[in-house]
Design a protein around this motif. Structure first.
Motif, PDB file in Angstrom:
ATOM      1  N   MET A  42      -0.906   0.252   5.804  1.00  0.00           N
ATOM      2  CA  MET A  42       0.050  -0.595   5.100  1.00  0.00           C
ATOM      3  C   MET A  42       0.584  -1.679   6.032  1.00  0.00           C
ATOM      4  SD  MET A  42       3.669   0.537   3.313  1.00  0.00           S
ATOM      5  CE  MET A  42       2.892   1.718   2.193  1.00  0.00           C
ATOM      6  N   LYS A  43       0.942  -1.275   7.224  1.00  0.00           N
ATOM      7  CA  LYS A  43       1.469  -2.214   8.209  1.00  0.00           C
ATOM      8  C   LYS A  43       0.420  -3.256   8.582  1.00  0.00           C
ATOM      9  CE  LYS A  43       4.020  -2.114  12.580  1.00  0.00           C
ATOM     10  NZ  LYS A  43       4.597  -1.221  13.617  1.00  0.00           N
ATOM     11  N   GLU A  44      -0.812  -2.809   8.762  1.00  0.00           N
ATOM     12  CA  GLU A  44      -1.912  -3.713   9.115  1.00  0.00           C
ATOM     13  C   GLU A  44      -2.123  -4.767   8.032  1.00  0.00           C
ATOM     14  OE1 GLU A  44      -6.756  -3.372   9.466  1.00  0.00           O
ATOM     15  OE2 GLU A  44      -5.545  -1.684  10.179  1.00  0.00           O
ATOM     16  N   GLN A  48      -1.621  -8.877   8.198  1.00  0.00           N
ATOM     17  CA  GLN A  48      -2.638  -9.831   7.746  1.00  0.00           C
ATOM     18  C   GLN A  48      -2.041 -10.834   6.765  1.00  0.00           C
ATOM     19  OE1 GLN A  48      -5.715  -7.315   6.131  1.00  0.00           O
ATOM     20  NE2 GLN A  48      -6.439  -6.638   8.144  1.00  0.00           N
ATOM     21  N   LEU A  49      -1.147 -10.355   5.910  1.00  0.00           N
ATOM     22  CA  LEU A  49      -0.499 -11.236   4.941  1.00  0.00           C
ATOM     23  C   LEU A  49       0.426 -12.234   5.639  1.00  0.00           C
ATOM     24  CD1 LEU A  49      -0.261 -11.750   1.876  1.00  0.00           C
ATOM     25  CD2 LEU A  49       1.736 -10.239   1.881  1.00  0.00           C
ATOM     26  N   LEU A  50       1.147 -11.774   6.641  1.00  0.00           N
ATOM     27  CA  LEU A  50       2.007 -12.675   7.414  1.00  0.00           C
ATOM     28  C   LEU A  50       1.175 -13.782   8.058  1.00  0.00           C
ATOM     29  CD1 LEU A  50       4.358 -10.115   9.224  1.00  0.00           C
ATOM     30  CD2 LEU A  50       5.016 -11.679   7.392  1.00  0.00           C
ATOM     31  N   LYS A  51       0.011 -13.412   8.566  1.00  0.00           N
ATOM     32  CA  LYS A  51      -0.873 -14.403   9.190  1.00  0.00           C
ATOM     33  C   LYS A  51      -1.408 -15.383   8.143  1.00  0.00           C
ATOM     34  CE  LYS A  51      -2.282 -11.465  13.065  1.00  0.00           C
ATOM     35  NZ  LYS A  51      -3.382 -10.709  13.718  1.00  0.00           N
ATOM     36  N   LYS A  52      -1.724 -14.863   6.965  1.00  0.00           N
ATOM     37  CA  LYS A  52      -2.213 -15.714   5.879  1.00  0.00           C
ATOM     38  C   LYS A  52      -1.178 -16.780   5.522  1.00  0.00           C
ATOM     39  CE  LYS A  52      -3.053 -15.549   0.899  1.00  0.00           C
ATOM     40  NZ  LYS A  52      -3.161 -14.669  -0.301  1.00  0.00           N
ATOM     41  N   TYR A  65       8.696  -1.836  11.008  1.00  0.00           N
ATOM     42  CA  TYR A  65       7.857  -1.109  10.060  1.00  0.00           C
ATOM     43  C   TYR A  65       7.394  -2.071   8.967  1.00  0.00           C
ATOM     44  CZ  TYR A  65       9.946   3.018  12.266  1.00  0.00           C
ATOM     45  OH  TYR A  65      10.355   3.963  13.168  1.00  0.00           O
ATOM     46  N   ALA A  66       6.496  -1.601   8.103  1.00  0.00           N
ATOM     47  CA  ALA A  66       5.899  -2.465   7.080  1.00  0.00           C
ATOM     48  C   ALA A  66       6.941  -3.139   6.192  1.00  0.00           C
ATOM     49  CB  ALA A  66       4.918  -1.658   6.227  1.00  0.00           C
ATOM     50  N   LEU A  67       7.908  -2.375   5.697  1.00  0.00           N
ATOM     51  CA  LEU A  67       8.902  -2.959   4.793  1.00  0.00           C
ATOM     52  C   LEU A  67       9.788  -3.975   5.508  1.00  0.00           C
ATOM     53  CD1 LEU A  67       9.953   0.156   2.667  1.00  0.00           C
ATOM     54  CD2 LEU A  67       8.315  -1.645   2.096  1.00  0.00           C
ATOM     55  N   GLU A  68      10.069  -3.715   6.775  1.00  0.00           N
ATOM     56  CA  GLU A  68      10.857  -4.671   7.553  1.00  0.00           C
ATOM     57  C   GLU A  68      10.040  -5.924   7.860  1.00  0.00           C
ATOM     58  OE1 GLU A  68      13.133  -1.154   7.403  1.00  0.00           O
ATOM     59  OE2 GLU A  68      11.031  -1.375   7.972  1.00  0.00           O
ATOM     60  N   LEU A  69       8.722  -5.766   7.996  1.00  0.00           N
ATOM     61  CA  LEU A  69       7.851  -6.932   8.190  1.00  0.00           C
ATOM     62  C   LEU A  69       7.852  -7.815   6.939  1.00  0.00           C
ATOM     63  CD1 LEU A  69       4.790  -5.341  10.038  1.00  0.00           C
ATOM     64  CD2 LEU A  69       6.386  -7.035  10.974  1.00  0.00           C
ATOM     65  N   ARG A  86       5.900 -15.777  -4.064  1.00  0.00           N
ATOM     66  CA  ARG A  86       4.481 -15.412  -4.064  1.00  0.00           C
ATOM     67  C   ARG A  86       4.172 -14.430  -2.938  1.00  0.00           C
ATOM     68  NH1 ARG A  86       1.175 -20.783  -3.853  1.00  0.00           N
ATOM     69  NH2 ARG A  86      -0.540 -19.265  -3.718  1.00  0.00           N
ATOM     70  N   PHE A  87       4.743 -14.686  -1.754  1.00  0.00           N
ATOM     71  CA  PHE A  87       4.537 -13.780  -0.623  1.00  0.00           C
ATOM     72  C   PHE A  87       5.077 -12.392  -0.949  1.00  0.00           C
ATOM     73  CE2 PHE A  87       6.559 -11.630   2.965  1.00  0.00           C
ATOM     74  CZ  PHE A  87       5.475 -11.422   3.795  1.00  0.00           C
ATOM     75  N   ARG A  88       6.280 -12.351  -1.486  1.00  0.00           N
ATOM     76  CA  ARG A  88       6.908 -11.061  -1.795  1.00  0.00           C
ATOM     77  C   ARG A  88       6.098 -10.292  -2.835  1.00  0.00           C
ATOM     78  NH1 ARG A  88      10.844  -8.478  -4.871  1.00  0.00           N
ATOM     79  NH2 ARG A  88      12.225  -7.137  -3.637  1.00  0.00           N
ATOM     80  N   GLU A  89       5.601 -11.003  -3.839  1.00  0.00           N
ATOM     81  CA  GLU A  89       4.793 -10.352  -4.873  1.00  0.00           C
ATOM     82  C   GLU A  89       3.510  -9.774  -4.281  1.00  0.00           C
ATOM     83  OE1 GLU A  89       2.695 -11.335  -9.206  1.00  0.00           O
ATOM     84  OE2 GLU A  89       3.654 -12.934  -8.052  1.00  0.00           O
ATOM     85  N   GLU A  90       2.847 -10.547  -3.426  1.00  0.00           N
ATOM     86  CA  GLU A  90       1.616 -10.063  -2.790  1.00  0.00           C
ATOM     87  C   GLU A  90       1.905  -8.861  -1.897  1.00  0.00           C
ATOM     88  OE1 GLU A  90      -1.027 -12.926  -0.950  1.00  0.00           O
ATOM     89  OE2 GLU A  90      -0.212 -14.527  -2.201  1.00  0.00           O
ATOM     90  N   ALA A  91       2.995  -8.930  -1.149  1.00  0.00           N
ATOM     91  CA  ALA A  91       3.337  -7.853  -0.224  1.00  0.00           C
ATOM     92  C   ALA A  91       3.649  -6.561  -0.972  1.00  0.00           C
ATOM     93  CB  ALA A  91       4.530  -8.267   0.637  1.00  0.00           C
ATOM     94  N   LEU A  92       4.453  -6.657  -2.020  1.00  0.00           N
ATOM     95  CA  LEU A  92       4.819  -5.459  -2.775  1.00  0.00           C
ATOM     96  C   LEU A  92       3.627  -4.878  -3.527  1.00  0.00           C
ATOM     97  CD1 LEU A  92       8.378  -6.358  -4.113  1.00  0.00           C
ATOM     98  CD2 LEU A  92       7.746  -4.874  -2.201  1.00  0.00           C
TER      99      LEU A  92
END
Length: 240
Positions: A42-44, A48-52, A65-69, A86-92
């Protein structure tokens, strides 16, 4: 002689504290159920999404942790509401997929149902708090008999544990005071949450954390499993 005296003192302190307790608030994953959610994956994926979205900062994943990221990413994109949404939707979507993938097959630890039922029968109030989403938690609870008075997932609070407000909200719903409550969990996050809320903290060794991890994070007492917690209540003759 000194070691024995300290041990007796520790036992007496634990008994005295437990005598004040009127309710237990339990963590979910690693404490009540073995969901085997792949948190490293999940964290990985969130990294990757942060980099995107070009908001990754080198080394940030060593600290959060993942949720804090996800929150870090949202904060980084706050000046662009559309991008943030959009980022939040993709992450969740990533998080919820991994949660449901595992929670659909999650099973309680061998002692969970029996322990919770006895704790409930002894008159204690029972709360459950989790960093998981409501859908995943409901899926597990629909399949097993866990007596409880309140369940608060990440969808039910503004701030999640280790922020103590997550636990304090559960305590408030239970109608208790922090001094009347014990937090039971398997992770340093649970210990820190309990410490911040000012409750009695029980570390349980059914997750991935060691006794040292839990003690350093603030555990007042360590048990191997929930059966041992109930055994302590019996041996101390404690009943509300």
């Amino acid at each position: 002689m000194t070691h024995r005296s300290n041990s007796i003192k520790s036992t007496m302190n634990t008994r005295n504290k437990l005598q004040e307790i009127l309710g237990f608030v339990f963590d979910f994953d690693g404490t009540l159920v073995d969901s085997k959610i792949d948190f490293p994956l999940m964290k990985e994926k969130i990294v990757q999404l942060l980099k995107k979205w070009d908001v990754y900062v080198k080394g940030i994943d060593d600290k959060l942790y993942a949720l804090e990221l996800i929150q870090f990413g949202c904060n980084s994109l706050r000046k662009d509401p559309l991008a943030l949404a959009r980022f939040r939707e993709e992450a969740l979507t990533i998080v919820e997929h991994l949660e449901m993938e595992r929670c659909s097959n999650a099973i309680p630890f061998p002692d969970t149902e029996r322990a919770l039922n006895e704790i409930h029968q002894r008159g204690y109030k029972i709360g459950i708090i989790s960093r998981n989403g409501k859908t995943a938690i409901k899926e597990v609870l629909s399949r097993f008999s866990f007596p409880h008075d309140v369940v608060l997932t990440r969808d039910d609070v503004e701030k999640i544990k280790p922020d103590p407000s997550h636990l304090l909200k559960a305590i408030n719903v239970l109608g208790l005071k922090p001094s009347q409550t014990a937090m039971v969990g398997d992770h340093p996050i649970d210990m820190k949450c309990g410490k911040g809320a000012g409750v009695f903290i029980v570390g349980v060794l059914t997750g991935v954390s060691t006794e040292r991890d839990l003690r350093e994070a603030g555990a007042d007492v360590i048990v191997r499993n929930l059966a041992e917690l109930v055994a302590n209540l019996r041996s101390y003759g404690i009943q509300t």
